[in-house]
Every structure is written in C-alpha cells, then in structure tokens.
Scaffold this motif. Structure first.
Motif, PDB file in Angstrom:
ATOM      1  N   LEU A 172       2.976  -7.170  13.477  1.00  0.00           N
ATOM      2  CA  LEU A 172       3.742  -7.401  12.245  1.00  0.00           C
ATOM      3  C   LEU A 172       2.836  -7.421  11.018  1.00  0.00           C
ATOM      4  CD1 LEU A 172       6.471  -9.991  13.286  1.00  0.00           C
ATOM      5  CD2 LEU A 172       6.673  -7.517  13.041  1.00  0.00           C
ATOM      6  N   ASP A 173       1.571  -7.722  11.207  1.00  0.00           N
ATOM      7  CA  ASP A 173       0.599  -7.573  10.124  1.00  0.00           C
ATOM      8  C   ASP A 173       0.127  -6.131  10.021  1.00  0.00           C
ATOM      9  OD1 ASP A 173      -0.131 -10.431   9.121  1.00  0.00           O
ATOM     10  OD2 ASP A 173      -0.174 -10.614  11.292  1.00  0.00           O
ATOM     11  N   LEU A 174      -0.232  -5.543  11.143  1.00  0.00           N
ATOM     12  CA  LEU A 174      -0.816  -4.202  11.128  1.00  0.00           C
ATOM     13  C   LEU A 174       0.165  -3.139  10.677  1.00  0.00           C
ATOM     14  CD1 LEU A 174      -2.842  -4.464  14.453  1.00  0.00           C
ATOM     15  CD2 LEU A 174      -3.780  -4.466  12.127  1.00  0.00           C
ATOM     16  N   THR A 175       1.464  -3.367  10.871  1.00  0.00           N
ATOM     17  CA  THR A 175       2.455  -2.388  10.425  1.00  0.00           C
ATOM     18  C   THR A 175       2.440  -2.220   8.907  1.00  0.00           C
ATOM     19  OG1 THR A 175       4.764  -1.679  10.660  1.00  0.00           O
ATOM     20  CG2 THR A 175       4.401  -4.008  10.209  1.00  0.00           C
ATOM     21  N   MET A 176       1.908  -3.208   8.192  1.00  0.00           N
ATOM     22  CA  MET A 176       1.860  -3.138   6.727  1.00  0.00           C
ATOM     23  C   MET A 176       0.725  -2.245   6.219  1.00  0.00           C
ATOM     24  SD  MET A 176       4.433  -5.049   6.285  1.00  0.00           S
ATOM     25  CE  MET A 176       5.324  -6.261   7.272  1.00  0.00           C
ATOM     26  N   LEU A 177      -0.148  -1.763   7.126  1.00  0.00           N
ATOM     27  CA  LEU A 177      -1.281  -0.938   6.707  1.00  0.00           C
ATOM     28  C   LEU A 177      -0.867   0.466   6.286  1.00  0.00           C
ATOM     29  CD1 LEU A 177      -3.925  -1.876   9.425  1.00  0.00           C
ATOM     30  CD2 LEU A 177      -3.958  -2.528   7.010  1.00  0.00           C
ATOM     31  N   SER A 178       0.324   0.903   6.676  1.00  0.00           N
ATOM     32  CA  SER A 178       0.748   2.258   6.341  1.00  0.00           C
ATOM     33  C   SER A 178       1.067   2.415   4.862  1.00  0.00           C
ATOM     34  CB  SER A 178       1.966   2.655   7.188  1.00  0.00           C
ATOM     35  OG  SER A 178       3.015   1.735   6.985  1.00  0.00           O
ATOM     36  N   ASP A 179       1.400   1.295   4.190  1.00  0.00           N
ATOM     37  CA  ASP A 179       1.773   1.404   2.778  1.00  0.00           C
ATOM     38  C   ASP A 179       1.550   0.110   2.013  1.00  0.00           C
ATOM     39  OD1 ASP A 179       2.933   1.769   0.276  1.00  0.00           O
ATOM     40  OD2 ASP A 179       4.855   2.475   1.008  1.00  0.00           O
ATOM     41  N   ILE A 180       2.394  -0.907   2.217  1.00  0.00           N
ATOM     42  CA  ILE A 180       2.482  -1.949   1.195  1.00  0.00           C
ATOM     43  C   ILE A 180       1.223  -2.806   1.069  1.00  0.00           C
ATOM     44  CG2 ILE A 180       4.979  -2.046   1.320  1.00  0.00           C
ATOM     45  CD1 ILE A 180       4.553  -4.952   2.444  1.00  0.00           C
ATOM     46  N   PHE A 181       0.485  -3.010   2.163  1.00  0.00           N
ATOM     47  CA  PHE A 181      -0.741  -3.796   2.019  1.00  0.00           C
ATOM     48  C   PHE A 181      -1.783  -3.007   1.222  1.00  0.00           C
ATOM     49  CE2 PHE A 181      -3.866  -6.774   4.499  1.00  0.00           C
ATOM     50  CZ  PHE A 181      -4.146  -7.441   3.310  1.00  0.00           C
ATOM     51  N   PRO A 182      -2.096  -1.755   1.593  1.00  0.00           N
ATOM     52  CA  PRO A 182      -2.998  -0.985   0.737  1.00  0.00           C
ATOM     53  C   PRO A 182      -2.462  -0.787  -0.678  1.00  0.00           C
ATOM     54  CG  PRO A 182      -2.831   0.043   2.894  1.00  0.00           C
ATOM     55  CD  PRO A 182      -1.792  -1.036   2.847  1.00  0.00           C
ATOM     56  N   THR A 183      -1.151  -0.645  -0.822  1.00  0.00           N
ATOM     57  CA  THR A 183      -0.582  -0.446  -2.159  1.00  0.00           C
ATOM     58  C   THR A 183      -0.762  -1.697  -3.013  1.00  0.00           C
ATOM     59  OG1 THR A 183       0.990   1.241  -1.452  1.00  0.00           O
ATOM     60  CG2 THR A 183       1.560  -0.013  -3.423  1.00  0.00           C
ATOM     61  N   GLY A 184      -0.456  -2.863  -2.454  1.00  0.00           N
ATOM     62  CA  GLY A 184      -0.693  -4.097  -3.198  1.00  0.00           C
ATOM     63  C   GLY A 184      -2.158  -4.308  -3.493  1.00  0.00           C
ATOM     64  N   VAL A 207       5.886  -5.380  -2.200  1.00  0.00           N
ATOM     65  CA  VAL A 207       4.642  -4.881  -2.785  1.00  0.00           C
ATOM     66  C   VAL A 207       4.037  -5.919  -3.724  1.00  0.00           C
ATOM     67  CG1 VAL A 207       3.638  -3.154  -4.338  1.00  0.00           C
ATOM     68  CG2 VAL A 207       5.166  -2.442  -2.505  1.00  0.00           C
ATOM     69  N   GLY A 208       4.864  -6.598  -4.515  1.00  0.00           N
ATOM     70  CA  GLY A 208       4.349  -7.651  -5.384  1.00  0.00           C
ATOM     71  C   GLY A 208       3.711  -8.782  -4.598  1.00  0.00           C
ATOM     72  N   LEU A 209       4.353  -9.175  -3.506  1.00  0.00           N
ATOM     73  CA  LEU A 209       3.783 -10.228  -2.666  1.00  0.00           C
ATOM     74  C   LEU A 209       2.482  -9.761  -2.016  1.00  0.00           C
ATOM     75  CD1 LEU A 209       7.106 -11.446  -1.017  1.00  0.00           C
ATOM     76  CD2 LEU A 209       5.823 -12.613  -2.823  1.00  0.00           C
ATOM     77  N   ALA A 210       2.440  -8.484  -1.612  1.00  0.00           N
ATOM     78  CA  ALA A 210       1.201  -7.935  -1.051  1.00  0.00           C
ATOM     79  C   ALA A 210       0.105  -7.890  -2.106  1.00  0.00           C
ATOM     80  CB  ALA A 210       1.451  -6.535  -0.486  1.00  0.00           C
ATOM     81  N   ALA A 211       0.470  -7.569  -3.348  1.00  0.00           N
ATOM     82  CA  ALA A 211      -0.507  -7.566  -4.434  1.00  0.00           C
ATOM     83  C   ALA A 211      -1.027  -8.971  -4.709  1.00  0.00           C
ATOM     84  CB  ALA A 211       0.111  -6.967  -5.700  1.00  0.00           C
ATOM     85  N   ALA A 212      -0.126  -9.943  -4.655  1.00  0.00           N
ATOM     86  CA  ALA A 212      -0.530 -11.329  -4.896  1.00  0.00           C
ATOM     87  C   ALA A 212      -1.484 -11.815  -3.804  1.00  0.00           C
ATOM     88  CB  ALA A 212       0.709 -12.222  -4.960  1.00  0.00           C
ATOM     89  N   HIS A 213      -1.157 -11.525  -2.542  1.00  0.00           N
ATOM     90  CA  HIS A 213      -2.048 -11.910  -1.438  1.00  0.00           C
ATOM     91  C   HIS A 213      -3.383 -11.190  -1.565  1.00  0.00           C
ATOM     92  CE1 HIS A 213      -3.305 -13.402   2.386  1.00  0.00           C
ATOM     93  NE2 HIS A 213      -3.144 -12.266   3.042  1.00  0.00           N
ATOM     94  N   SER A 214      -3.351  -9.933  -1.973  1.00  0.00           N
ATOM     95  CA  SER A 214      -4.583  -9.169  -2.168  1.00  0.00           C
ATOM     96  C   SER A 214      -5.441  -9.777  -3.264  1.00  0.00           C
ATOM     97  CB  SER A 214      -4.249  -7.712  -2.499  1.00  0.00           C
ATOM     98  OG  SER A 214      -3.558  -7.091  -1.433  1.00  0.00           O
ATOM     99  N   ALA A 215      -4.812 -10.202  -4.352  1.00  0.00           N
ATOM    100  CA  ALA A 215      -5.558 -10.840  -5.439  1.00  0.00           C
ATOM    101  C   ALA A 215      -6.247 -12.112  -4.948  1.00  0.00           C
ATOM    102  CB  ALA A 215      -4.624 -11.140  -6.611  1.00  0.00           C
ATOM    103  N   GLN A 216      -5.566 -12.856  -4.088  1.00  0.00           N
ATOM    104  CA  GLN A 216      -6.196 -14.037  -3.494  1.00  0.00           C
ATOM    105  C   GLN A 216      -7.400 -13.642  -2.646  1.00  0.00           C
ATOM    106  OE1 GLN A 216      -2.756 -15.566  -1.430  1.00  0.00           O
ATOM    107  NE2 GLN A 216      -2.282 -17.051  -3.028  1.00  0.00           N
ATOM    108  N   LEU A 217      -7.257 -12.595  -1.838  1.00  0.00           N
ATOM    109  CA  LEU A 217      -8.370 -12.139  -1.003  1.00  0.00           C
ATOM    110  C   LEU A 217      -9.562 -11.707  -1.840  1.00  0.00           C
ATOM    111  CD1 LEU A 217      -6.440 -10.006   1.653  1.00  0.00           C
ATOM    112  CD2 LEU A 217      -7.551 -12.210   2.046  1.00  0.00           C
TER     113      LEU A 217
END
Length: 405
Positions: A172-184, A207-217
């Motif tokens: 469920l985490d790795l499925t996000m690698l195709s788009d929204i995690f890299p996009t965020g 995507v916004g939530l992925a961007a927010a988590h990415s900003a934290q990382l």
C-alpha cells in the motif's frame, strides 16, 4: 488465452468495468490511440498481472468531463504488477518480477530521456512530448485499471522490488511510487524545500498530502496545508501538518501569519491545478486562484512547485479563455517577487528508487499520509463517485485479490 477486465470511461460522470482484450506486445487501434501509434511493435515490453492500481485525481478530471477524453478509454496510470510475459528484446526484467511502473512512458533513447526528463519523452506520443497510460492526448497507451496491462520499454522503465514478500507487506506504500509519491516529492523539491523551510501546500487531496509528507521528509520546519474540505484537512493534521480552511477564511496571508507570525512562507506547492475554486464560503470556480494565492503567499525570491494539473483544453470551463487553458494569472506579481515556477509532469524515474528505499526502511509512510484504502476492481466506479465527492481516501484497486488486508 486469458481474458481481461478494465475500468472504462463512458461519459462525464460515468465509468464502468468492462471485458476487454488481453494485452499484446503491440499497440492496437482503440479509443484515443493516435493513428501514428497504431501497430507499434513492443518487443521491448512486458505484460503485467496488475497487483495494485490507483485512482488518481488526474483520472477524475477526465471522468468529470473536463478534458476531451474519448468514450471507451481504459483508465489508469498508477500501476504495480507482476511480470507474466516478456518481449523478445527484454533482457533484465524477468517473469515473476514485482515492479512499479512510472506513469510517464519513456523510451530511454531520445535526448529528453538521456537528460532524465522522462516526463517529456520525444518518441512515445506523436502529439507532443510526454506520454502516460490511459490518459487523453497521451498517445493512446491502454490504462492499467485492469487485470492485465502491457508496459513498453521494460528494461529502462520498470522499478523492480528487491524482495517480493517484503514488497507485498508494504504494497500500500509501494503502490504510490508510480505517481503520487514522486509527484508530491517533485513538487516539494521544485519548490526548494530544505531543512527549516516553511512550506504552504495548496490542496489536501492525495497529491497535496504526498507533497506535505515529502516536505517533512526534506526537513521542513512547518508544513501548512490549505483546502476547502474539512475531512481532507483532518487527514493532513493526522501526520503533523498545520491547516487552513479556505472556505471559512478567505485571507490566506492572515491565516499564515497566525501560524508563523509572518504572512508568507519560504516555499509553496500547487497540488490543485485548473479545477480550483475561489476562497471563501461563496467562492465559485476560479482556475487561477491557487497560482495567484501562492504568489502572494511566497516570499520574494521563493520557488513555486506546480505539480497540479493544467490543461490546454477544458471543455467544461465556465469562460472561453479557460476552455483553451488561458488563465488570468498575476504574472507581474511573480515577476516582481522574482519567483521561480516549476511546472509539468513529474519525471518519476528521478525519484522512485530513492523513495522505494525510504519506504522499505520505514522512513516514509506514504500510505498512512494519504489514507490508502483498498477496493476491488468491481468497486472502482463507486470509488470514483466517493473521490469526486471529496472523501479523504486514496483508493487502491486490487484486481485479483492479491493484497493481504
């Protein structure tokens, strides 16, 4: 030969699961296929048994009728799957491999791909640089919200997971690698987020939530997320973000000042795109709202990451200019503040391997951040309806019932 079933766009507001052809290593004619792509041989490709495939906000734009997508288009560009067949030219990817598919289709041979600009590959879409699965004006490659899908240029594109059992535990985490995690993540990197940055993210969709988590990382000191739906804002708060409800408070600068002590941030990310609404209780559709608001809210010399989708044609727009992608943007404000704007599709391959390692190590918890919610293929039409209604869930389709709940 095995059959196939897929989520198909019918007309604005309506999708359906239909029986479709089992994929081949050739691009056949069909809805949305550019005539110049018909008959393209893909001996460099593979057939995947789809393990997970996600509903994306970009899909929702088409389903709402806000693009020129043709009826009968098989949807889905977020694909994770197991290789069940390889083309004669595939050397390194093997049957049985579990892989993530970048949503950008890229040849690996053209000047853009050689520069790592795989989002603007010059060889896969006769209309313009850049392509994607199951998307309007992107060359006509069949989408992956299906049981099986063909993926070209497999050796170049596919990200193989090193251990299948470990990967399925974190699917469920790795499925996000195709788009929204890299996009965020691309939105955050493009905005210049670094240790100590204050960051504003417009939009609390996936995507916004992925961007927010990415900003934290990336080390941001404060991440503030703005949206007009309280359920989505609550999801942002669940992993440590500050929030602004723009339906209740139309002055973004004032809200930022209450949080930060100053009415501006170092960096801003537009994760909304062209279907934006004006701020305030009675705010109607206003496609330039987010771009104008983040220019106002970002310090002089700051950067704006814009992963939110903007289109060249919007038949559902309310005015003639917006129908052709012409928006009333206060570009002079951005010029005066010496802002840097970064737009366009995300070059997924720049980021997906590093983000995979962050997931496998437990550093990144993207499924929790976006509220990944598992559904069956038959439940996909209802998932689209719920997503369109603003529910704070990232729907993950499990076509074969392979994911352990």
């Amino acid at each position: 030969m095995a059959g196939n079933r897929a989520v198909v766009y019918l007309k604005p507001g309506e999708v359906e699961v239909q029986d479709t052809n089992y994929p081949e290593l050739i691009l056949r004619d069909g809805p949305g296929v550019n005539p110049l792509n018909v008959g393209r041989k893909c001996n460099h490709g593979v057939i995947l048994k789809v393990v997970t495939t996600n509903i994306c906000g970009s899909d929702q734009h088409m389903v709402r009728g806000r693009t020129t997508a043709p009826s009968g288009l098989v949807l889905g560009h977020e694909i994770t799957g197991e290789v069940v067949e390889t083309g004669s030219d595939v050397e390194f990817i093997k049957k049985g491999d579990l892989v993530s598919v970048p949503f950008n289709i890229a040849c690996g041979r053209c000047p853009s791909c050689r520069r790592q600009d795989t989002h603007i590959c010059e060889n896969v879409n006769p209309d313009r640089p850049g392509s994607a699965y199951g998307y309007v004006d992107m060359g006509g490659w069949a989408g992956g919200q299906s049981e099986y899908v063909m993926v070209p240029y497999a050796d170049f594109q596919l990200l193989k997971f090193p251990d299948k059992d470990q990967a399925m535990d974190k699917i469920l985490d790795l499925t996000m690698l195709s788009d929204i995690f890299p996009t965020g993540y691309h939105g955050a990197v493009s905005a210049g987020v670094k240790t100590g940055s204050t960051v504003y993210v417009a939009g609390a969709g996936p995507v916004g939530l992925a961007a927010a988590h990415s900003a934290q990382l990336l080390g941001a000191s404060v991440v503030i997320v703005g949206d007009m739906i309280e359920e989505r804002l609550a999801q942002a708060r669940s992993f440590g973000c500050e929030t602004v409800n723009l339906r209740e408070h139309d002055d973004l600068g004032e809200q930022l000042e209450q949080i930060l002590g100053v009415p501006e941030v170092d960096c801003a990310i537009d994760a909304v795109g062209f279907e934006a609404s004006g701020h305030g209780e009675n705010g109607g559709e206003a496609p330039a709202t987010v771009l104008n608001s983040i220019m106002g809210a970002t310090r002089a010399g700051g950067r704006l990451g814009i992963p939110g989708l903007y289109v060249t044609g919007d038949p559902g727009a309310e005015d003639a200019d917006a129908k052709e992608g012409t928006l009333k943007i206060r570009f002079g404000l951005g010029f005066a503040k010496a802002h840097t704007f970064v737009t366009g599709q995300t070059p997924v391959m720049k980021y997906h391997r590093d983000l995979m390692k962050a997931i496998l190590s437990g550093k990144a918890n993207i499924a929790k951040a976006v509220n990944a919610t598992l559904i069956s293929l038959d439940e996909a039409p209802e998932g689209y309806k719920q997503f369109d209604g603003g529910v704070s869930k990232k729907f993950v389709i499990d076509p074969h019932g392979l994911v352990r709940s």
